[in-house]
Design a protein around this motif. Structure first.
Motif, PDB file in Angstrom:
ATOM      1  N   LEU A 195       0.806  -1.217   0.000  1.00 22.02           N
ATOM      2  CA  LEU A 195       0.000   0.000   0.000  1.00 22.02           C
ATOM      3  C   LEU A 195       0.844   1.275   0.000  1.00 22.02           C
ATOM      4  O   LEU A 195       0.490   2.261  -0.657  1.00 22.02           O
ATOM      5  CB  LEU A 195      -0.939  -0.002   1.209  1.00 22.02           C
ATOM      6  CG  LEU A 195      -1.919   1.176   1.300  1.00 22.02           C
ATOM      7  CD1 LEU A 195      -2.794   1.255   0.050  1.00 22.02           C
ATOM      8  CD2 LEU A 195      -2.790   1.063   2.542  1.00 22.02           C
ATOM      9  N   THR A 196       1.953   1.296   0.721  1.00 26.50           N
ATOM     10  CA  THR A 196       2.780   2.510   0.773  1.00 26.50           C
ATOM     11  C   THR A 196       3.227   2.926  -0.615  1.00 26.50           C
ATOM     12  O   THR A 196       3.168   4.108  -0.979  1.00 26.50           O
ATOM     13  CB  THR A 196       3.989   2.285   1.692  1.00 26.50           C
ATOM     14  OG1 THR A 196       3.525   1.885   2.999  1.00 26.50           O
ATOM     15  CG2 THR A 196       4.817   3.546   1.818  1.00 26.50           C
ATOM     16  N   ASP A 197       3.680   1.965  -1.413  1.00 28.17           N
ATOM     17  CA  ASP A 197       4.084   2.267  -2.791  1.00 28.17           C
ATOM     18  C   ASP A 197       2.882   2.722  -3.615  1.00 28.17           C
ATOM     19  O   ASP A 197       2.978   3.644  -4.434  1.00 28.17           O
ATOM     20  CB  ASP A 197       4.713   1.035  -3.442  1.00 28.17           C
ATOM     21  CG  ASP A 197       6.067   0.687  -2.847  1.00 28.17           C
ATOM     22  OD1 ASP A 197       6.891   1.603  -2.693  1.00 28.17           O
ATOM     23  OD2 ASP A 197       6.298  -0.493  -2.539  1.00 28.17           O
ATOM     24  N   ASP A 198       1.759   2.083  -3.384  1.00 25.55           N
ATOM     25  CA  ASP A 198       0.551   2.366  -4.151  1.00 25.55           C
ATOM     26  C   ASP A 198       0.083   3.806  -3.929  1.00 25.55           C
ATOM     27  O   ASP A 198      -0.338   4.491  -4.868  1.00 25.55           O
ATOM     28  CB  ASP A 198      -0.544   1.380  -3.734  1.00 25.55           C
ATOM     29  CG  ASP A 198      -1.740   1.401  -4.665  1.00 25.55           C
ATOM     30  OD1 ASP A 198      -1.544   1.368  -5.884  1.00 25.55           O
ATOM     31  OD2 ASP A 198      -2.872   1.473  -4.156  1.00 25.55           O
ATOM     32  N   LEU A 199       0.160   4.285  -2.698  1.00 27.19           N
ATOM     33  CA  LEU A 199      -0.289   5.640  -2.394  1.00 27.19           C
ATOM     34  C   LEU A 199       0.565   6.682  -3.118  1.00 27.19           C
ATOM     35  O   LEU A 199       0.054   7.693  -3.617  1.00 27.19           O
ATOM     36  CB  LEU A 199      -0.260   5.888  -0.887  1.00 27.19           C
ATOM     37  CG  LEU A 199      -1.235   5.053  -0.056  1.00 27.19           C
ATOM     38  CD1 LEU A 199      -1.038   5.321   1.434  1.00 27.19           C
ATOM     39  CD2 LEU A 199      -2.684   5.319  -0.453  1.00 27.19           C
ATOM     40  N   ALA A 200       1.873   6.435  -3.191  1.00 29.92           N
ATOM     41  CA  ALA A 200       2.748   7.358  -3.915  1.00 29.92           C
ATOM     42  C   ALA A 200       2.421   7.379  -5.396  1.00 29.92           C
ATOM     43  O   ALA A 200       2.409   8.444  -6.040  1.00 29.92           O
ATOM     44  CB  ALA A 200       4.214   6.965  -3.705  1.00 29.92           C
ATOM     45  N   GLU A 201       2.147   6.220  -5.966  1.00 32.47           N
ATOM     46  CA  GLU A 201       1.804   6.150  -7.385  1.00 32.47           C
ATOM     47  C   GLU A 201       0.507   6.897  -7.670  1.00 32.47           C
ATOM     48  O   GLU A 201       0.370   7.565  -8.709  1.00 32.47           O
ATOM     49  CB  GLU A 201       1.707   4.690  -7.815  1.00 32.47           C
ATOM     50  CG  GLU A 201       3.064   3.978  -7.825  1.00 32.47           C
ATOM     51  CD  GLU A 201       2.926   2.469  -7.910  1.00 32.47           C
ATOM     52  OE1 GLU A 201       1.780   1.982  -8.051  1.00 32.47           O
ATOM     53  OE2 GLU A 201       3.961   1.781  -7.817  1.00 32.47           O
ATOM     54  N   GLU A 202      -0.455   6.805  -6.765  1.00 28.63           N
ATOM     55  CA  GLU A 202      -1.717   7.525  -6.943  1.00 28.63           C
ATOM     56  C   GLU A 202      -1.505   9.035  -6.858  1.00 28.63           C
ATOM     57  O   GLU A 202      -2.115   9.800  -7.606  1.00 28.63           O
ATOM     58  CB  GLU A 202      -2.726   7.078  -5.882  1.00 28.63           C
ATOM     59  CG  GLU A 202      -3.244   5.669  -6.086  1.00 28.63           C
ATOM     60  CD  GLU A 202      -4.163   5.544  -7.299  1.00 28.63           C
ATOM     61  OE1 GLU A 202      -4.806   6.543  -7.668  1.00 28.63           O
ATOM     62  OE2 GLU A 202      -4.232   4.441  -7.869  1.00 28.63           O
ATOM     63  N   ALA A 203      -0.651   9.464  -5.943  1.00 22.92           N
ATOM     64  CA  ALA A 203      -0.339  10.888  -5.842  1.00 22.92           C
ATOM     65  C   ALA A 203       0.329  11.385  -7.124  1.00 22.92           C
ATOM     66  O   ALA A 203       0.018  12.478  -7.624  1.00 22.92           O
ATOM     67  CB  ALA A 203       0.564  11.146  -4.637  1.00 22.92           C
ATOM     68  N   ASN A 204       1.216  10.578  -7.682  1.00 20.79           N
ATOM     69  CA  ASN A 204       1.888  10.966  -8.921  1.00 20.79           C
ATOM     70  C   ASN A 204       0.908  11.041 -10.087  1.00 20.79           C
ATOM     71  O   ASN A 204       1.002  11.928 -10.943  1.00 20.79           O
ATOM     72  CB  ASN A 204       3.007   9.974  -9.244  1.00 20.79           C
ATOM     73  CG  ASN A 204       4.227  10.182  -8.355  1.00 20.79           C
ATOM     74  OD1 ASN A 204       4.321  11.196  -7.649  1.00 20.79           O
ATOM     75  ND2 ASN A 204       5.155   9.254  -8.391  1.00 20.79           N
ATOM     76  N   SER A 205      -0.036  10.128 -10.114  1.00 17.59           N
ATOM     77  CA  SER A 205      -1.053  10.161 -11.167  1.00 17.59           C
ATOM     78  C   SER A 205      -1.890  11.432 -11.074  1.00 17.59           C
ATOM     79  O   SER A 205      -2.214  12.062 -12.084  1.00 17.59           O
ATOM     80  CB  SER A 205      -1.952   8.919 -11.053  1.00 17.59           C
ATOM     81  OG  SER A 205      -3.034   8.993 -11.967  1.00 17.59           O
ATOM     82  N   PHE A 206      -2.230  11.814  -9.854  1.00 18.53           N
ATOM     83  CA  PHE A 206      -3.001  13.043  -9.656  1.00 18.53           C
ATOM     84  C   PHE A 206      -2.225  14.264 -10.152  1.00 18.53           C
ATOM     85  O   PHE A 206      -2.792  15.158 -10.797  1.00 18.53           O
ATOM     86  CB  PHE A 206      -3.346  13.189  -8.178  1.00 18.53           C
ATOM     87  CG  PHE A 206      -4.073  14.466  -7.832  1.00 18.53           C
ATOM     88  CD1 PHE A 206      -5.444  14.575  -8.013  1.00 18.53           C
ATOM     89  CD2 PHE A 206      -3.381  15.562  -7.316  1.00 18.53           C
ATOM     90  CE1 PHE A 206      -6.123  15.754  -7.693  1.00 18.53           C
ATOM     91  CE2 PHE A 206      -4.046  16.733  -6.997  1.00 18.53           C
ATOM     92  CZ  PHE A 206      -5.421  16.827  -7.187  1.00 18.53           C
ATOM     93  N   MET A 207      -0.932  14.300  -9.865  1.00 12.67           N
ATOM     94  CA  MET A 207      -0.105  15.419 -10.327  1.00 12.67           C
ATOM     95  C   MET A 207      -0.085  15.495 -11.854  1.00 12.67           C
ATOM     96  O   MET A 207      -0.166  16.584 -12.434  1.00 12.67           O
ATOM     97  CB  MET A 207       1.318  15.282  -9.784  1.00 12.67           C
ATOM     98  CG  MET A 207       1.470  15.689  -8.348  1.00 12.67           C
ATOM     99  SD  MET A 207       3.196  15.863  -7.846  1.00 12.67           S
ATOM    100  CE  MET A 207       3.678  14.154  -7.663  1.00 12.67           C
ATOM    101  N   GLU A 208       0.028  14.345 -12.506  1.00 13.13           N
ATOM    102  CA  GLU A 208       0.046  14.324 -13.968  1.00 13.13           C
ATOM    103  C   GLU A 208      -1.237  14.900 -14.545  1.00 13.13           C
ATOM    104  O   GLU A 208      -1.224  15.671 -15.508  1.00 13.13           O
ATOM    105  CB  GLU A 208       0.244  12.891 -14.467  1.00 13.13           C
ATOM    106  CG  GLU A 208       1.629  12.339 -14.237  1.00 13.13           C
ATOM    107  CD  GLU A 208       1.728  10.880 -14.690  1.00 13.13           C
ATOM    108  OE1 GLU A 208       0.752  10.378 -15.287  1.00 13.13           O
ATOM    109  OE2 GLU A 208       2.776  10.263 -14.413  1.00 13.13           O
ATOM    110  N   ARG A 209      -2.362  14.525 -13.936  1.00 13.69           N
ATOM    111  CA  ARG A 209      -3.665  14.966 -14.446  1.00 13.69           C
ATOM    112  C   ARG A 209      -3.965  16.422 -14.132  1.00 13.69           C
ATOM    113  O   ARG A 209      -4.839  17.022 -14.760  1.00 13.69           O
ATOM    114  CB  ARG A 209      -4.765  14.068 -13.864  1.00 13.69           C
ATOM    115  CG  ARG A 209      -4.768  12.660 -14.424  1.00 13.69           C
ATOM    116  CD  ARG A 209      -5.894  11.812 -13.862  1.00 13.69           C
ATOM    117  NE  ARG A 209      -5.576  11.239 -12.570  1.00 13.69           N
ATOM    118  CZ  ARG A 209      -6.125  11.581 -11.423  1.00 13.69           C
ATOM    119  NH1 ARG A 209      -7.041  12.555 -11.394  1.00 13.69           N
ATOM    120  NH2 ARG A 209      -5.801  10.995 -10.289  1.00 13.69           N
TER     121      ARG A 209
END
Length: 463
Positions: A195-209
């Protein structure tokens, strides 16, 4: 129709100015770790824990050596930082939601951040920001307390206070509804991986969008809170430690890696020159639960010794704050909301009831005073007050204690008998502050007060 030259130039200048204002507003990324030990970071002096990404970030940041939370446990601490107010003002006493509560007052899923309180996300949304929270909410399980109803445009995380880092399923039984992983409102689906890795990936996706908009990210890791779960790959990276301490170190490696992914992605998107980033922790480490270290501080999570309320704190804002510097005056996580709001172009002076202050003028040297001459803490009969370098700690089961924090950071030399007038002064000041507070909306069963005292005494430093 052709515009007159003067009108044309005025419009060009006007839109350029508006665009400049927009560009001056920073993106804001707020990263909160959970239950980490004060000493369990490389930049805090740890030789056992490897946190290279946060250590690198610290060298590009201001390090605050006396940063405090407004509560020694997760939920109320978050209620304070989200509102910029002492949470006791609106009845969010220093008890988590939900929990094993007294029969008096609100219980179960009726407990949560009161709906009449605005959050930092509410205020930033009013300034045109896209807002998102990734990870732990812990401000009420009921739908009416949901993050998407408290100023956040997007939510990916869980409503409760702790959950497994692994997906729930056949081999990992879900026991509480609030632990389910949720996207948006009501879309429950478990993640893959850790989950820790997953949360960072979701934050990065939000930044891209949202890279063409100003955005606010609240990345609320549940790391390194229990349950003690780490990947085999991360465990192999830990040398010389055993048991929970080894698992904790591996969990810290994962959180550090996740922070690094976010820092790197900000740079990859070309947003690093105009992004304000804060990293801190929600309370002191619970040494009995996860073997975290709060050295050189006495105490742990859930008590008002320094080990329960003092936290690591880093802030970076290129072009605004000088990197690799240290700020030594006491600050509070209550200061986050006013700092973010002013940076976003808002007016903190227009917000009533804030207890936090905008830190930027203090760090920049434009204001040479202290952000806070006095700080307070309270949980039912227990309480503490720090006025300048003096700190009084009040207990239900023993006389109050007095410390000079500047000279005695470990709180080993009780000066109460030497300075009885100072004890009376601070005791009265703490009580006067309590008279301004709401009655707690809920209270923990009394038996847990004894456990809190035992934990404090077990992890107290001695001369």
């Amino acid at each position: 129709m052709k515009l007159p030259r003067q009108v044309f130039l005025f419009l060009v200048s006007f839109f350029a100015l508006i665009n400049g204002w927009t560009q001056d507003k920073p993106n804001i990324v707020f990263i909160l770790s959970d239950d980490a030990g004060y000493a369990d970071f490389g930049f805090q002096g740890s030789k056992e824990f490897k946190t290279p990404e946060l250590d690198k970030f610290a060298k590009n940041s201001v390090i605050f050596t006396q940063a405090y939370v407004s509560a020694a446990v997760c939920g109320p601490s978050r209620a304070g930082l989200l509102t910029g107010k002492y949470q006791q003002k609106f009845g969010f006493e220093e008890n988590n939601v939900p929990g094993l509560m007294s029969k008096n007052g609100i219980t179960g899923d009726d407990m949560g951040l009161p709906l009449d309180q605005k959050t930092m996300a509410d205020y930033l949304k009013e300034q045109g920001y896209k807002t998102a929270i990734f990870g732990k909410w812990h401000q009420g399980n009921a739908d009416r307390f949901h993050p998407t109803k408290r100023g956040f445009d997007e939510f990916y995380g869980f409503r409760g206070g702790a959950r497994s880092y692994m997906p729930y399923g056949t081999d990992n039984e879900l026991k509480r509804d609030e632990d389910r992983l949720e996207r948006g409102f009501g879309d429950f689906k478990e993640h893959d991986g850790y989950l820790t890795d997953d949360l960072a990936e979701e934050a990065n996706s939000f930044m891209e969008r949202n890279q063409k908009n100003q955005f606010f990210i609240y990345l609320a890791f549940n790391a390194v809170h229990t349950p003690m779960e780490a990947t085999e790959e991360d465990l192999k990276k830990v040398q010389g430690l055993t048991g929970k301490r080894k698992t904790l170190a591996a969990m810290a490696i994962a959180m550090d890696r996740a922070c690094g992914k976010v820092f790197d992605h900000i740079k990859e998107l070309g947003l690093d020159k105009n992004t304000l980033i804060v990293f801190t922790n929600d309370n002191g480490g619970p040494s009995d639960a996860n073997e975290s270290l709060n050295d050189p501080l006495s105490g742990t999570k859930a008590n008002h010794l320094e080990g329960g309320i003092r936290v690591p704190f880093l802030m970076s804002w290129p072009g605004k704050l000088k990197p690799n510097t240290v700020y030594d005056n006491p600050i509070s996580t209550l200061d986050l909301l006013p700092t973010f709001l002013n940076a976003a172009g808002g007016d903190v002076n227009a917000v009533e009831g804030l207890d936090g202050v905008d830190l930027i003028p203090y760090v920049q040297g434009k204001n040479n005073g202290k952000p806070h001459e006095v700080l307070y803490w309270k949980k039912e009969n227990r309480g503490a007050i720090r006025q300048n370098d003096w700190k009084l700690v009040r207990f239900p089961d023993r006389p109050a204690e007095l410390y000079n924090i500047k000279e005695d950071i470990a709180e080993t030399n009780d000066l109460a008998s030497k300075y009885p007038e100072k004890v009376r002064e601070l005791y009265k000041k703490l009580f006067d502050w309590e008279l301004t507070l709401e009655r707690p909306l809920w209270q923990l069963e009394r038996r847990f007060e004894g456990k809190a005292a035992t934990r404090m005494d077990t992890y107290r430093k001695h001369n």
